[in-house]
Design an enzyme around this catalytic site. Structure first.
Site, PDB file in Angstrom:
ATOM      1  N   LYS A  37       5.598   1.679  -3.920  1.00 41.29           N
ATOM      2  CA  LYS A  37       4.018   2.502  -3.485  1.00 41.29           C
ATOM      3  C   LYS A  37       3.827   2.557  -1.778  1.00 41.29           C
ATOM      4  O   LYS A  37       2.402   2.071  -1.740  1.00 41.29           O
ATOM      5  CB  LYS A  37       2.967   1.759  -4.161  1.00 41.29           C
ATOM      6  CG  LYS A  37       3.689   1.537  -5.481  1.00 41.29           C
ATOM      7  CD  LYS A  37       2.461   3.580  -6.100  1.00 41.29           C
ATOM      8  CE  LYS A  37       2.150   3.333  -7.159  1.00 41.29           C
ATOM      9  NZ  LYS A  37       1.364   4.808  -8.008  1.00 41.29           N
ATOM     10  N   ARG A  38       4.637   1.575  -1.623  1.00 35.18           N
ATOM     11  CA  ARG A  38       4.404   1.670   0.490  1.00 35.18           C
ATOM     12  C   ARG A  38       3.476   0.742   0.277  1.00 35.18           C
ATOM     13  O   ARG A  38       2.832   0.338   1.298  1.00 35.18           O
ATOM     14  CB  ARG A  38       3.765   2.850   1.216  1.00 35.18           C
ATOM     15  CG  ARG A  38       4.376   3.765   0.867  1.00 35.18           C
ATOM     16  CD  ARG A  38       3.227   4.864   2.071  1.00 35.18           C
ATOM     17  NE  ARG A  38       2.524   5.251   2.064  1.00 35.18           N
ATOM     18  CZ  ARG A  38       1.470   5.805   3.295  1.00 35.18           C
ATOM     19  NH1 ARG A  38       2.359   5.759   4.476  1.00 35.18           N
ATOM     20  NH2 ARG A  38      -0.147   5.721   2.484  1.00 35.18           N
ATOM     21  N   LEU A  77      -5.320  -0.329   0.369  1.00 32.03           N
ATOM     22  CA  LEU A  77      -5.642  -0.569  -1.236  1.00 32.03           C
ATOM     23  C   LEU A  77      -4.797   0.281  -2.014  1.00 32.03           C
ATOM     24  O   LEU A  77      -4.915   1.610  -1.511  1.00 32.03           O
ATOM     25  CB  LEU A  77      -7.172   0.392  -1.140  1.00 32.03           C
ATOM     26  CG  LEU A  77      -8.227  -0.017  -2.614  1.00 32.03           C
ATOM     27  CD1 LEU A  77      -7.923  -1.497  -3.196  1.00 32.03           C
ATOM     28  CD2 LEU A  77      -9.255   0.907  -2.560  1.00 32.03           C
ATOM     29  N   LEU A  79      -5.599   3.326  -3.894  1.00 32.72           N
ATOM     30  CA  LEU A  79      -6.454   3.917  -4.149  1.00 32.72           C
ATOM     31  C   LEU A  79      -6.395   4.740  -5.689  1.00 32.72           C
ATOM     32  O   LEU A  79      -6.412   4.850  -6.332  1.00 32.72           O
ATOM     33  CB  LEU A  79      -6.327   5.332  -2.879  1.00 32.72           C
ATOM     34  CG  LEU A  79      -6.768   4.333  -1.817  1.00 32.72           C
ATOM     35  CD1 LEU A  79      -6.760   5.573  -0.111  1.00 32.72           C
ATOM     36  CD2 LEU A  79      -7.913   3.789  -1.414  1.00 32.72           C
ATOM     37  N   GLY A 124      -6.265  -1.265   4.520  1.00 35.07           N
ATOM     38  CA  GLY A 124      -6.066  -2.811   4.018  1.00 35.07           C
ATOM     39  C   GLY A 124      -4.921  -3.627   4.418  1.00 35.07           C
ATOM     40  O   GLY A 124      -4.827  -4.826   4.134  1.00 35.07           O
ATOM     41  N   GLU A 127      -6.210  -4.670   7.020  1.00 37.63           N
ATOM     42  CA  GLU A 127      -6.819  -6.355   7.375  1.00 37.63           C
ATOM     43  C   GLU A 127      -6.058  -7.629   7.395  1.00 37.63           C
ATOM     44  O   GLU A 127      -6.091  -8.083   7.537  1.00 37.63           O
ATOM     45  CB  GLU A 127      -7.982  -6.194   5.729  1.00 37.63           C
ATOM     46  CG  GLU A 127      -8.651  -4.933   6.573  1.00 37.63           C
ATOM     47  CD  GLU A 127      -9.985  -5.154   5.560  1.00 37.63           C
ATOM     48  OE1 GLU A 127     -11.041  -4.235   5.146  1.00 37.63           O
ATOM     49  OE2 GLU A 127      -9.271  -4.284   4.535  1.00 37.63           O
ATOM     50  N   GLU A 147     -10.727   4.785   6.377  1.00 36.66           N
ATOM     51  CA  GLU A 147     -11.381   5.113   5.223  1.00 36.66           C
ATOM     52  C   GLU A 147     -12.842   6.028   5.666  1.00 36.66           C
ATOM     53  O   GLU A 147     -13.083   6.734   4.378  1.00 36.66           O
ATOM     54  CB  GLU A 147     -12.626   3.293   5.264  1.00 36.66           C
ATOM     55  CG  GLU A 147     -11.835   2.378   4.417  1.00 36.66           C
ATOM     56  CD  GLU A 147     -10.482   1.702   6.216  1.00 36.66           C
ATOM     57  OE1 GLU A 147      -9.531   0.562   5.622  1.00 36.66           O
ATOM     58  OE2 GLU A 147      -9.855   2.001   6.745  1.00 36.66           O
ATOM     59  N   ARG A 150     -11.554   9.495   4.377  1.00 34.70           N
ATOM     60  CA  ARG A 150     -11.328   9.055   2.042  1.00 34.70           C
ATOM     61  C   ARG A 150     -12.744   8.412   1.307  1.00 34.70           C
ATOM     62  O   ARG A 150     -13.174   8.595   0.887  1.00 34.70           O
ATOM     63  CB  ARG A 150     -10.351   7.233   1.879  1.00 34.70           C
ATOM     64  CG  ARG A 150      -8.940   7.385   2.364  1.00 34.70           C
ATOM     65  CD  ARG A 150      -8.026   8.280   2.063  1.00 34.70           C
ATOM     66  NE  ARG A 150      -6.710   7.541   2.420  1.00 34.70           N
ATOM     67  CZ  ARG A 150      -6.162   9.207   3.066  1.00 34.70           C
ATOM     68  NH1 ARG A 150      -6.938   9.534   4.038  1.00 34.70           N
ATOM     69  NH2 ARG A 150      -5.420   8.489   3.907  1.00 34.70           N
ATOM     70  N   GLY A 155     -13.209  -3.633   2.961  1.00 29.96           N
ATOM     71  CA  GLY A 155     -13.859  -4.275   2.040  1.00 29.96           C
ATOM     72  C   GLY A 155     -13.371  -5.628   2.433  1.00 29.96           C
ATOM     73  O   GLY A 155     -12.666  -6.342   1.380  1.00 29.96           O
TER      74      GLY A 155
END
Length: 273
Positions: A37-38, A77, A79, A124, A127, A147, A150, A155
């Site tokens: 999932k990378r 994240l 997604l 993320g 982040e 982001e 998308r 967050g």
């Protein structure tokens, strides 16, 4: 410093699905292990990061390297999970707050954390990387905040950590246009401090971690936590906090011994990491 609760062997034995652990003397190497999932971050992945760095605080570990399996450090994240969960605004607010808690644990775990970055360091994933104290990137690494494309917003703390590194203007540009930074440009804007060949990234991060681990633990604690907290203070408060931290750190026994060695010209010479 907190009383030690975990040995390095205790930490290596912690049962995680998405993180593998090994010891390199006093350095703990934590490898993100969701390559299919990378290394995207779902709810469980974030909980595992929180639990690991909570355990690291006050342990025998003197530095941490965060690396990754596969071609990418972290695509951010998950997604797919986010879309399938169909979360309410309140639900996602609490997801964000948990990310903040996990990444704060990393930044303030009390020991230097060095990232070995490759491939995607986006959303993320960026982040997460900006919660590290030192970032070593290889030539395949690229940094982005997609982001805007998308239809979402950061967050996991980018508005604080990424903006501090590159400035608000660059961050807004990254989010609005999908601008990607890589190579020497990423170093120049502060997204990473080292740029190395692809086959050298983890080894260089471990070398830097060993170098930092040679410092007195109290000094590393002061550096990795004190500077970040001082950055949030008005100048007068920051100067007071700096003096208070220096008073404690600069009079520790390890400091006295090392200053004596410097005075006697027996201290090791400074060399390039």
């Amino acid at each position: 410093m907190p009383v030690s609760r975990h040995s390095i062997a205790d930490l290596v034995a912690m049962p995680f699905d998405y993180i593998t652990l090994r010891a390199e003397d006093r350095v703990l190497v934590a490898t993100l292990n969701r390559a299919a999932k990378r290394n995207a971050l779902d709810r469980q992945f974030v909980e595992e990061l929180y639990d690991l760095f909570h355990a690291i605080e006050g342990s025998e570990v003197r530095a941490v390297v965060v690396a990754a399996e596969g071609d990418h450090f972290c695509a951010g994240l998950d997604l797919v999970e986010h879309h399938r969960e169909d979360r309410s605004a309140t639900d996602f607010m609490y997801i964000c707050r948990r990310w903040h808690s996990a990444f704060d644990r990393i930044q303030h775990c009390g020991v230097p954390v060095i990232g070995a970055l490759k491939g995607a360091v986006v959303g993320g994933g960026l982040e997460l990387a900006t919660a590290f104290h030192i970032r070593v990137a290889d030539t395949s690494a690229y940094f982005a905040l997609p982001e805007g494309q998308r239809g979402i917003f950061t967050g996991g703390g980018a508005t604080v950590r990424v903006a501090r590194l590159v400035g608000e203007g660059r961050m807004i540009d990254m989010m609005l246009t999908g601008r990607v930074y890589s190579g020497e440009e990423a170093v120049a804007v502060g997204l990473c401090q080292y740029l190395v060949d692809a086959d050298e990234c983890e080894a260089r991060a471990i070398k830097i971690a060993h170098r930092a681990a040679e410092n007195p633990p109290l000094s590393n604690f002061a550096i990795t936590s004190g500077i970040a907290h001082i950055g949030n203070m008005p100048s007068a408060d920051a100067f007071f906090a700096e003096a208070f931290i220096a008073g404690i750190t600069n009079t520790q026994e390890d400091s006295k011994e090392r200053l004596a060695a410097f005075t006697n010209k027996t201290a090791p010479k400074t060399v390039k990491p």
